[in-house]
Design an enzyme around this catalytic site. Structure first.
Site, mmCIF file in Angstrom:
data_model
loop_
_atom_site.group_PDB
_atom_site.id
_atom_site.type_symbol
_atom_site.label_atom_id
_atom_site.label_comp_id
_atom_site.label_asym_id
_atom_site.label_seq_id
_atom_site.Cartn_x
_atom_site.Cartn_y
_atom_site.Cartn_z
ATOM 1 N N CYS A 283 60.826 74.127 -18.678
ATOM 2 C CA CYS A 283 61.248 72.725 -18.696
ATOM 3 C C CYS A 283 60.334 71.946 -19.649
ATOM 4 O O CYS A 283 59.229 72.377 -19.968
ATOM 5 C CB CYS A 283 61.249 72.121 -17.295
ATOM 6 S SG CYS A 283 59.751 72.392 -16.329
ATOM 7 N N ALA A 316 56.640 75.364 -16.582
ATOM 8 C CA ALA A 316 56.542 74.013 -17.139
ATOM 9 C C ALA A 316 55.871 74.074 -18.494
ATOM 10 O O ALA A 316 54.951 74.861 -18.710
ATOM 11 C CB ALA A 316 55.724 73.122 -16.221
ATOM 12 N N ASP A 317 56.315 73.240 -19.426
ATOM 13 C CA ASP A 317 55.586 73.135 -20.688
ATOM 14 C C ASP A 317 54.160 72.688 -20.360
ATOM 15 O O ASP A 317 53.914 72.010 -19.367
ATOM 16 C CB ASP A 317 56.268 72.145 -21.640
ATOM 17 C CG ASP A 317 55.898 72.445 -23.098
ATOM 18 O OD1 ASP A 317 54.874 73.126 -23.322
ATOM 19 O OD2 ASP A 317 56.617 72.001 -24.006
ATOM 20 N N CYS A 318 53.214 73.103 -21.237
ATOM 21 C CA CYS A 318 51.815 73.073 -20.831
ATOM 22 C C CYS A 318 51.310 71.675 -20.509
ATOM 23 O O CYS A 318 51.387 70.765 -21.331
ATOM 24 C CB CYS A 318 50.967 73.769 -21.883
ATOM 25 S SG CYS A 318 51.466 75.501 -21.972
ATOM 26 N N SER A 320 52.553 69.700 -18.289
ATOM 27 C CA SER A 320 53.639 68.756 -17.974
ATOM 28 C C SER A 320 53.411 67.973 -16.696
ATOM 29 O O SER A 320 53.715 66.775 -16.631
ATOM 30 C CB SER A 320 54.953 69.511 -17.800
ATOM 31 O OG SER A 320 55.576 69.673 -19.015
#
Ligand SMILES: *[C@@H]1O[C@H](CO)[C@@H](O)[C@H](O)[C@H]1NC(C)=O
Ligand SMILES: *[C@@H]1O[C@H](CO)[C@@H](O)[C@H](O)[C@H]1NC(C)=O
Ligand SMILES: *[C@@H]1O[C@H](CO)[C@@H](O)[C@H](O)[C@H]1NC(C)=O
Ligand SMILES: *[C@@H]1O[C@H](CO)[C@@H](O)[C@H](O)[C@H]1NC(C)=O
Ligand SMILES: *[C@@H]1O[C@H](CO)[C@@H](O)[C@H](O)[C@H]1NC(C)=O
Ligand SMILES: *[C@@H]1O[C@H](CO)[C@@H](O)[C@H](O)[C@H]1NC(C)=O
Ligand SMILES: *[C@@H]1O[C@H](CO)[C@@H](O)[C@H](O)[C@H]1NC(C)=O
Ligand SMILES: *[C@@H]1O[C@H](CO)[C@@H](O)[C@H](O)[C@H]1NC(C)=O
Ligand SMILES: *[C@@H]1O[C@H](CO)[C@@H](O)[C@H](O)[C@H]1NC(C)=O
Ligand SMILES: *[C@@H]1O[C@H](CO)[C@@H](O)[C@H](O)[C@H]1NC(C)=O
Ligand SMILES: *[C@@H]1O[C@H](CO)[C@@H](O)[C@H](O)[C@H]1NC(C)=O
Ligand SMILES: *[C@@H]1O[C@H](CO)[C@@H](O)[C@H](O)[C@H]1NC(C)=O
Length: 797
Positions: A283, A316-318, A320
């Site tokens: 995401c 999750a994108d880092c 996030s």
């Protein structure tokens, strides 16, 4: 004496063993002095022996049990704190008590194994991996086989690096966001602006990365073995880095309509999960209509997990979660609250440290430990499918010999050759005959490019071939950069470059962009060549003795109208960021060893386009004064349209069959849905039916005869579009529904067969997000309107 010594040796051995276990240093016993793992999988009885454990006591290592049972056994052995650690990318620790080593989840393999992420590292043992062209150029080949073959080559190198302890098994690639705006900095990572093409790319690349030959189809997808695990990212409606102070970290993408979600933003992800069977989805940072995507249960739980049936994990994108707290300030939650929210929304793995707070979140009653167990189960089942616990014998022998093989380096060159797009070729200036043209002036910031050819998310190349080196194989090369880099703020170096153009038989201008101008965090502000590059082009062209060829190294489109109309500039090539073999590939195209057949995967807009609408306007269709986006909704003039590309030969299409029509019999319970027509007098008794309400077995099958009518062998990308019936308000002008790249010798012709599912290829998405099959006269269009096949759809009872 001798006996005593033996006793002492034994004693010290026992003490040594004991100290290994008691210091809890699992690493030391498991890797050799080069850092190569002694055991490349967890469930090895000898490994357990070293730890002083009996593997038979651990059901998670019992191969006779199903993966989810084994995963449950493992998860049940973890403390709450350990569980939280295992749900982050990089904070898991060795747990010698149960024989479990730590795992670093973050590796990347967008176009070759990348140095990004803690899961991977390059060193003297593995100094390099093949750097393929950036995705936007590889996409331009429109060659599905190529896309999959690159995936296979990359996963072989990735798995080899894993066996050597240099990479993980979970690779957060590919990037499959649709390019909505021509300024987007991450265009280089993507397969372009058409959702279907992006989806087909995703499916092929993911299958290339993940599938093990012969085991692509298993009855239980949750036990299907994986070569490496891929990840389709970033979900959803993410395609903005920074626009006038609005950063992706706090950007709320609104108003995103359900129509655009279904038709454009979600489609590649749906294809990636359903058809690619990807094992992970990431995401994104942004919000969609107010909700951070990682906290959106509708997107993650309902769509990805349930409707599309993901077999794997959501990451999750880092950082996030931290951004939700710090930048979005969404609901003003604490890290504990945000972590609980995203976990409940269906986000399984945190790239970051926020999930460590799940311990407190559980204690505060914000979320249940059972929710963590569910995510851990998804995570461990993926690692089991990857052989992290049991190994995969057929992949065990991969190692150093499989890195940078001649075959892979050749494939990198082939990908660049197949992707390169010929944009202009006045008077058939190209290919140049090296017997007639012997001296070449290479001018421009990219004339001697190395790192620029890598783009972003790359590793260290096996061997760069710069343009200077590539062209030197064909004649005498002189070169001057003219601008020291793509930003070219300075005109003082231009004159010396202009001088070398005066004497050469042909001049090549290597201009364009670089990741200093378009990249993650960096959107463009205009669509022009940067600063003094235009001046360099004009001056060098004017001074040139021979023909001038413009070579554009960039991902996003550039308004080069000034060069198109310059009579000295005969030919123009777009070469993307062509990877480690770029210089060689360009030279081979220029001198006719390879006939270019690439097509632009994005529209090249005129520069004034960006003044007409802000990046933050999400709509694909025109809204108010804002023009539409992409070839599907923008019909204004362009520098080059989507799908554009020339060849050294020419192709002719023929279609000889009858028109097609299909009458679909409806039963009493299948209902018709109205459509908005521009002419209120235009009445259909059944305008459309939702494709979810139809059986949808009908197919359109047709053959196009493609003939090479020129004098050179070459490849052609046959693009097939569907055009909806006229008069329905808000439909795309046309949309890609199929494509095939074919190779033909001069004068050869081949029949290319297309089989299109009527529902999949002829549907339109309405404002509510329903996929409808309209009645009326559709058209199948091949190429640039070369062939138009009417397809009449009617409904009767
Ligand atoms: C385990 O090995 C990794 C990589 O070699 C190293 O980064 C880490 O510090 C080691 N951990 C321990 C506890 O020695
Ligand atoms: C990942 O963990 C290692 C220790 O295992 C640490 O050195 C490194 O900084 C961490 N990286 C990130 C991005 O947190
Ligand atoms: C497509 O790519 C494959 C794999 O590299 C290659 O063998 C084939 O020749 C390509 N097809 C065309 C038409 O260029
Ligand atoms: C797996 O299924 C696909 C269609 O879903 C098919 O094209 C492919 O040939 C099958 N592979 C094997 C090895 O059976
Ligand atoms: C978050 O806090 C700010 C400042 O205290 C406040 O203006 C805002 O309304 C709050 N938002 C929510 C969703 O509670
Ligand atoms: C092509 O060559 C012809 C004859 O040499 C010349 O008249 C014409 O201007 C050239 N066209 C272009 C576009 O360079
Ligand atoms: C051109 O590239 C080569 C190889 O990377 C390098 O050795 C040389 O210094 C470069 N020349 C210039 C002018 O940067
Ligand atoms: C232009 O480049 C020259 C040589 O590199 C340098 O001396 C000069 O200061 C630069 N001028 C500007 C405006 O950057
Ligand atoms: C070209 O370079 C000069 C300095 O050498 C600079 O003053 C000028 O602004 C640059 N032109 C452009 C269009 O950036
Ligand atoms: C282009 O599309 C707009 C609506 O998007 C329409 O008003 C206009 O007539 C179209 N122009 C052409 C040339 O088709
Ligand atoms: C409706 O749109 C079509 C093109 O899609 C056009 O040919 C037709 O004239 C339009 N009708 C009216 C009444 O605007
Ligand atoms: C539409 O009208 C035609 C002719 O009147 C009729 O044959 C057909 O069954 C009707 N279709 C539906 C869906 O009612």
């Amino acid at each position: 004496m001798a006996k005593k010594m033996l006793f002492m040796v034994l004693l010290s051995h026992i003490i040594l063993c004991f100290s290994v276990v008691s210091s809890l240093n699992l690493n030391a016993s498991l890797v050799d002095d080069k850092g190569i793992p002694r055991f490349i999988y967890v469930c090895d009885p000898e490994r357990f022996n070293i730890l002083g454990l009996d593997m038979a006591q651990f059901a998670y290592c019992d191969k006779s049990l199903p993966y989810n049972v084994r995963a449950k056994d493992l998860v049940d052995r973890l403390t709450l704190v350990e569980k939280a650690q295992q749900m982050t990318d990089n904070s898991s620790v060795d747990i010698p008590r149960i024989g479990l080593p730590h795992y670093k989840w973050w590796s990347e393999a967008l176009h070759g194994v990348a140095e990004t992420g803690d899961g991977t590292h390059f060193d003297s043992l593995v100094p390099s991996a093949t750097v393929f062209p950036n995705v936007i150029l590889t996409t331009a080949s429109f060659n599905k086989t190529l896309w999959k073959t690159i995936g296979q080559a990359v996963s072989t190198e990735a798995r080899a690096m894993h066996n050597l302890g240099r990479a993980g098994l979970t690779f957060w690639s590919p990037t499959i966001n649709v390019v909505r705006d021509p300024r987007w900095g991450r265009t280089l990572e993507t397969p372009g602006e058409d959702p279907y093409v992006v989806g087909v790319y995703a499916v092929n690349y993911v299958r290339g990365l993940q599938d093990i030959e012969g085991q692509e189809n298993t009855s239980d997808p949750n036990s299907r073995p994986l070569k490496v695990s891929a990840c389709c990212k970033h979900f959803a409606a993410y395609d903005l880095e920074e626009f006038q102070g609005v950063r992706r970290l706090e950007f709320d993408a609104k108003v995103v309509t359900e129509q655009d979600m279904v038709e454009t933003f979600n489609r590649p992800f749906e294809m990636c999960v359903k058809d690619g069977d990807v094992s992970s989805v990431m995401c994104s940072f942004n919000r969609v209509n107010g909700i951070p995507t990682c906290a959106d249960a509708y997107l993650l739980k309902k769509l990805v997990r349930e409707d599309w049936n993901l077999h794997g994990y959501v990451v999750a994108d880092c950082d996030s979660i931290n951004e939700i707290v710090k930048n979005h300030k969404w609901l003003n939650d604490t890290v504990e609250e945000a972590s609980a929210q995203v976990l409940k929304a269906g986000m399984d793995l945190d790239c970051g440290k926020s999930y460590l707070k799940l311990v407190d979140a559980v204690k505060q009653g914000l979320v249940k430990e059972a929710d963590m167990d569910k995510s851990l189960n998804y995570l461990y089942v993926v690692l089991m499918r990857l052989g992290w616990f049991d190994g995969i014998p057929s992949l065990a022998s991969l190692g150093k010999k499989d890195m940078c093989t001649e075959e892979n380096v050749e494939l990198a060159a082939e990908a660049a050759r197949e992707g390169i797009v010929l944009l202009q070729n006045d008077n058939e200036t190209l290919p140049l005959d090296p017997a007639k043209f012997k001296s070449f002036a290479l001018i421009g910031p990219h004339a001697n490019a190395t790192d620029v050819m890598k783009g972003n998310y790359a590793g260290f190349p096996c061997k760069f071939i710069t343009p200077v080196e590539g062209f030197s194989a064909f004649g005498q090369v002189t070169y001057e950069l003219g601008c020291l880099d793509a930003k070219c703020p300075n005109d003082t170096t231009i004159q010396s470059a202009v001088d070398i153009a005066k004497n050469a038989d042909a001049t090549f201008l290597f201009v364009g962009l670089s990741t200093a101008i378009e990249a993650e965090w960096r959107d463009r502000k205009d669509l022009l060549l940067p600063a003094n590059q235009t001046l360099l082009v004009n001056k060098a062209a004017e001074a040139s003795k021979g023909p001038v060829i413009l070579v554009i190294m960039a991902a996003t489109g550039i308004d080069i109208s000034f060069a198109k109309t310059n009579p000295k500039i005969k030919s123009i090539l777009w070469v993307g960021y062509p990877g480690e073999q770029g210089g060689r590939a360009i030279a081979e195209v220029v001198f006719g060893m390879h006939n270019p057949g690439g097509r632009l995967p994005i529209t090249w807009y005129e520069n004034n386009y960006v003044d007409k609408l802000p990046m933050t306007s999400m709509a694909l269709r025109p809204v108010g004064d804002y023009p539409g986006r992409t070839y599907k909704f923008f019909n204004g003039s362009t520098v080059y349209p989507f799908g554009y590309g020339l060849s050294y030969t020419s192709f002719k299409y023929e279609y000889n069959s009858a028109d097609m029509s299909l009458d679909i019999k409806l039963n009493r319970l299948q209902h018709c849905q109205g459509l908005p027509y521009n002419d209120t007098n235009y009445k259909q008794n059944c305008s459309s039916v939702s494709i979810d309400d139809l059986t949808c077995n009908d197919e359109i099958t047709f053959e196009i005869t493609v003939q090479n009518v020129g004098s050179r062998d070459g490849s052609d990308a046959v693009l097939v579009y569907s055009v909806p019936p006229e008069g329905i308000v808000g439909t795309p002008f046309k949309q890609v529904v199929g494509f095939e790249r074919v190779y033909l010798q001069a004068n050869e012709s081949v029949n290319v067969k297309f089989v299109l599912n009527v529902c999949q290829s002829l549907n339109i998405v309405d404002v509510s997000g329903y996929r409808l099959l309209p009645s009326g006269l559709h058209k199948i269009v091949v190429g640039d309107n070369a062939i138009s096949i009417p397809v009449k759809i009617s409904y009767s009872r």
